[in-house]
Design a protein around this motif. Structure first.
Motif, short mmCIF file in Angstrom:
data_model
loop_
_atom_site.label_atom_id
_atom_site.label_comp_id
_atom_site.label_asym_id
_atom_site.label_seq_id
_atom_site.Cartn_x
_atom_site.Cartn_y
_atom_site.Cartn_z
N ALA A 119 -3.72 -0.09 8.29
CA ALA A 119 -4.92 0.04 9.13
C ALA A 119 -5.41 1.48 9.15
O ALA A 119 -6.62 1.74 9.07
CB ALA A 119 -4.61 -0.45 10.54
N GLU A 120 -4.48 2.43 9.25
CA GLU A 120 -4.87 3.84 9.24
C GLU A 120 -5.45 4.22 7.88
O GLU A 120 -6.45 4.95 7.79
CB GLU A 120 -3.66 4.73 9.56
N ARG A 121 -4.81 3.73 6.82
CA ARG A 121 -5.31 4.04 5.47
C ARG A 121 -6.72 3.48 5.28
O ARG A 121 -7.60 4.15 4.74
CB ARG A 121 -4.36 3.44 4.43
N ALA A 122 -6.94 2.25 5.74
CA ALA A 122 -8.26 1.63 5.60
C ALA A 122 -9.31 2.39 6.39
O ALA A 122 -10.43 2.63 5.91
CB ALA A 122 -8.21 0.17 6.05
N PHE A 123 -8.94 2.83 7.60
CA PHE A 123 -9.89 3.54 8.46
C PHE A 123 -10.25 4.91 7.89
O PHE A 123 -11.43 5.24 7.74
CB PHE A 123 -9.32 3.68 9.87
N THR A 124 -9.25 5.71 7.57
CA THR A 124 -9.52 7.07 7.07
C THR A 124 -10.19 7.03 5.69
O THR A 124 -11.07 7.85 5.40
CB THR A 124 -8.23 7.88 6.99
N THR A 125 -9.81 6.07 4.86
CA THR A 125 -10.44 5.94 3.55
C THR A 125 -11.90 5.54 3.68
O THR A 125 -12.76 6.05 2.96
CB THR A 125 -9.68 4.92 2.68
N ARG A 126 -12.19 4.63 4.60
CA ARG A 126 -13.58 4.22 4.82
C ARG A 126 -14.42 5.38 5.34
O ARG A 126 -15.60 5.51 4.98
CB ARG A 126 -13.65 3.07 5.84
N GLU A 127 -13.83 6.24 6.19
CA GLU A 127 -14.57 7.41 6.67
C GLU A 127 -14.99 8.30 5.51
O GLU A 127 -16.14 8.75 5.43
CB GLU A 127 -13.70 8.21 7.66
N ILE A 128 -14.05 8.56 4.61
CA ILE A 128 -14.35 9.42 3.46
C ILE A 128 -15.29 8.71 2.49
O ILE A 128 -16.23 9.31 1.96
CB ILE A 128 -13.05 9.82 2.75
N GLN A 129 -15.05 7.41 2.28
CA GLN A 129 -15.88 6.66 1.35
C GLN A 129 -17.33 6.61 1.81
O GLN A 129 -18.26 6.63 0.98
CB GLN A 129 -15.33 5.25 1.19
N ILE A 150 -10.40 12.12 -1.11
CA ILE A 150 -9.68 10.85 -1.04
C ILE A 150 -8.20 11.06 -1.30
O ILE A 150 -7.33 10.51 -0.59
CB ILE A 150 -10.27 9.85 -2.06
N ASN A 151 -7.87 11.85 -2.31
CA ASN A 151 -6.46 12.07 -2.65
C ASN A 151 -5.76 12.95 -1.62
O ASN A 151 -4.56 12.77 -1.38
CB ASN A 151 -6.35 12.68 -4.04
N ASN A 152 -6.47 13.89 -1.02
CA ASN A 152 -5.90 14.66 0.09
C ASN A 152 -5.52 13.74 1.25
O ASN A 152 -4.46 13.88 1.87
CB ASN A 152 -6.90 15.70 0.58
N ASN A 153 -6.40 12.80 1.53
CA ASN A 153 -6.13 11.84 2.60
C ASN A 153 -4.92 10.97 2.27
O ASN A 153 -4.08 10.69 3.13
CB ASN A 153 -7.36 10.97 2.82
N ASN A 154 -4.81 10.56 1.00
CA ASN A 154 -3.66 9.75 0.60
C ASN A 154 -2.35 10.51 0.75
O ASN A 154 -1.33 9.96 1.16
CB ASN A 154 -3.82 9.29 -0.85
N LEU A 173 -3.35 13.88 -6.58
CA LEU A 173 -4.09 15.02 -6.02
C LEU A 173 -4.11 16.18 -7.01
O LEU A 173 -5.14 16.85 -7.18
CB LEU A 173 -3.45 15.46 -4.69
N MET A 174 -2.99 16.44 -7.67
CA MET A 174 -2.96 17.50 -8.68
C MET A 174 -3.95 17.21 -9.81
O MET A 174 -4.65 18.10 -10.29
CB MET A 174 -1.54 17.64 -9.25
N HIS A 175 -4.01 15.94 -10.23
CA HIS A 175 -4.95 15.57 -11.28
C HIS A 175 -6.40 15.81 -10.83
O HIS A 175 -7.22 16.32 -11.60
CB HIS A 175 -4.77 14.10 -11.67
N ALA A 176 -6.69 15.42 -9.60
CA ALA A 176 -8.05 15.59 -9.08
C ALA A 176 -8.42 17.07 -8.98
O ALA A 176 -9.54 17.46 -9.31
CB ALA A 176 -8.17 14.93 -7.70
N ARG A 177 -7.48 17.89 -8.54
CA ARG A 177 -7.74 19.34 -8.47
C ARG A 177 -7.96 19.94 -9.85
O ARG A 177 -8.82 20.81 -10.03
CB ARG A 177 -6.55 20.04 -7.79
N HIS A 178 -7.19 19.46 -10.83
CA HIS A 178 -7.34 19.99 -12.18
C HIS A 178 -8.70 19.60 -12.76
O HIS A 178 -9.35 20.43 -13.44
CB HIS A 178 -6.22 19.45 -13.08
N ARG A 179 -9.15 18.40 -12.50
CA ARG A 179 -10.47 17.99 -12.97
C ARG A 179 -11.56 18.85 -12.34
O ARG A 179 -12.54 19.22 -13.00
CB ARG A 179 -10.71 16.51 -12.67
#
Length: 417
Positions: A391-401, A154-158, A211-217
């Motif tokens: 719209a792009e954010r909603a679409f790509t986020t929904r794909e990952i979600q 999700i964070n990579n996509n963001n 993204l850095m936080h997510a990678r560290h976790r």
């Protein structure tokens, strides 16, 4: 006059941050959590390594020690350790007539009815509970790992979205500044484009930090600096949590508590004791010794004061296990319901988001052409670009979600990656 003053004030406020024609200053960021994408690495391989370093391994090892101790007790020849006692008596401080007596006693406890059988049942139930605990730990860690990798996705996509937004904003700023320099655009348009670029840069910085936080976790969980290239899962064919190892562990705890209660019913009574003795005596003014052997049986009576707390503790153990199981049942029912519902909603939202994104892409293409031809103003173009970005954010986020929801469904039914 007032408009000129407002423009001058805006320029004064923005000048420390950005000057026409200069690049945005990059922050001095030494906090980098890099993860190498390994196409040969599978999610199940990461899971095995994550399980091996999980802190719960210490508890598992301790439970193995408890299991071995219960097996030793259940398979022993006697219900408790025998004891030897030695005794001597003489009349040196008494009559002084040379009387002597030596005695050696061997105390042997005797098994109570069904005591040994119940101890064997407790050992078997403990072994089943330990095995269930080990499998439950795998599923628990799998849930943590699934959330960790999809959080990174999700964070990579963001980051990708904000980077693309920044690129679009920077390109638009350059175009507007050229028009301003050529006298084809107002200075306020150039400043508005600058503000949009700054806003996009701020969003990018925040996305990179998350993204850095997510990678560290992920690193703290797995101990790895690499991540699988693909960790998508197929939806499990299971339809409920009855096969979940977490549920099996709760069931095994109830079974163990019930066998321990049965054992407590027996061991709330004291064991009968058989005492064997050997005695050597020499009477007063007698040089000859008399050797003899004897046997004695110790039969305890009553014992309610001893039995009551033992039985109560066993009942408490059963009650706690039942409470834990039923609490878990409610949690698993909730997780199952949410997993099924989220999957249904995500699929419906993805279909809608896909149509919205297709419309938005066509709209922004037309808006850019209209702006280039001077048929629309900058604000209209930026509004369409913002809608396209959302719209792009909603679409790509929904794909990952959707993929994340599939992983959570598999977690709910107890399927490992």
């Amino acid at each position: 006059m007032r408009n000129k003053l407002n423009v001058a004030l805006i320029v004064l406020l923005l000048s420390p941050m950005l000057v026409f024609g200069e690049e945005l200053t990059q922050p001095d960021n030494n906090h980098l959590d890099e993860l190498k994408v390994n196409s040969n690495l599978q999610l199940r391989d990461v899971l095995e390594k994550t399980i091996a370093r999980n802190p719960m391994q210490s508890t598992l090892q301790s439970r193995e020690s408890v299991l071995n101790a219960k097996k030793i007790i259940a398979n022993s020849m006697l219900p408790a350790a025998p004891a030897i006692s030695l005794g001597h008596q003489n009349d040196v401080l008494g009559s002084g007539r040379g009387e002597r007596e030596w005695q050696a006693d061997l105390e042997v406890p005797v098994w109570l009815p069904n005591q040994r059988n119940n101890r064997l049942k407790v050992a078997d139930a403990t072994q089943s509970s330990v095995s269930a605990n080990r499998e439950s730990l795998k599923l628990h860690v799998a849930g943590l790992l699934r959330d960790a990798v999809w959080d990174i996705a999700i964070n990579n996509n963001n980051v990708a979205l904000t980077s693309n937004k920044l690129a679009v904003a920077s390109k638009l700023q350059q175009d507007v500044e050229k028009r301003y320099q050529a006298g084809e655009s107002a200075k306020t348009d150039a400043m508005l484009a600058q503000q949009e670029t700054l806003r996009a840069k701020k969003e990018q910085l925040r996305a990179e930090a998350e993204l850095m936080h997510a990678r560290h976790r992920y690193y703290l969980l797995t101990g790895l600096r690499e991540i699988p290239a693909n960790f998508e899962e197929k939806q499990s064919a299971l339809e409920d949590y009855s096969q979940s190892s977490i549920w099996a562990e709760a069931q095994s705890k109830v079974g163990l508590a019930e066998t321990e209660r049965d054992l407590a019913q027996v061991e709330s009574h004291e064991n009968l004791q058989v005492l064997f003795n050997m005695r050597s005596t020499k009477g007063a003014f007698d040089n000859m010794s008399n050797e003899s052997v004897g046997v004695k049986v110790r039969i305890p009576f009553g014992g309610d004061s001893r039995a009551a707390p033992i039985k109560a503790a066993a009942e408490l153990g059963v009650g706690n296990a039942l409470t834990e199981r039923e609490t878990l049942r409610n949690a698993l029912e909730t997780m199952m319901h949410e997993a099924e519902h989220n999957l249904s909603v995500s699929r419906a939202e993805l279909a809608i988001a896909s149509k919205q994104y297709e419309i938005a892409k066509e709209s922004v293409t037309l808006a850019e052409k209209s702006f280039q031809l001077g048929e629309s103003d900058l604000v209209s173009l930026m509004r369409v670009q913002a809608l396209t970005y959302e719209a792009e954010r909603a679409f790509t986020t929904r794909e990952i979600q959707l993929q994340w929801d599939i992983a959570r469904y598999n977690q709910a039914v107890g399927a490992l990656p």
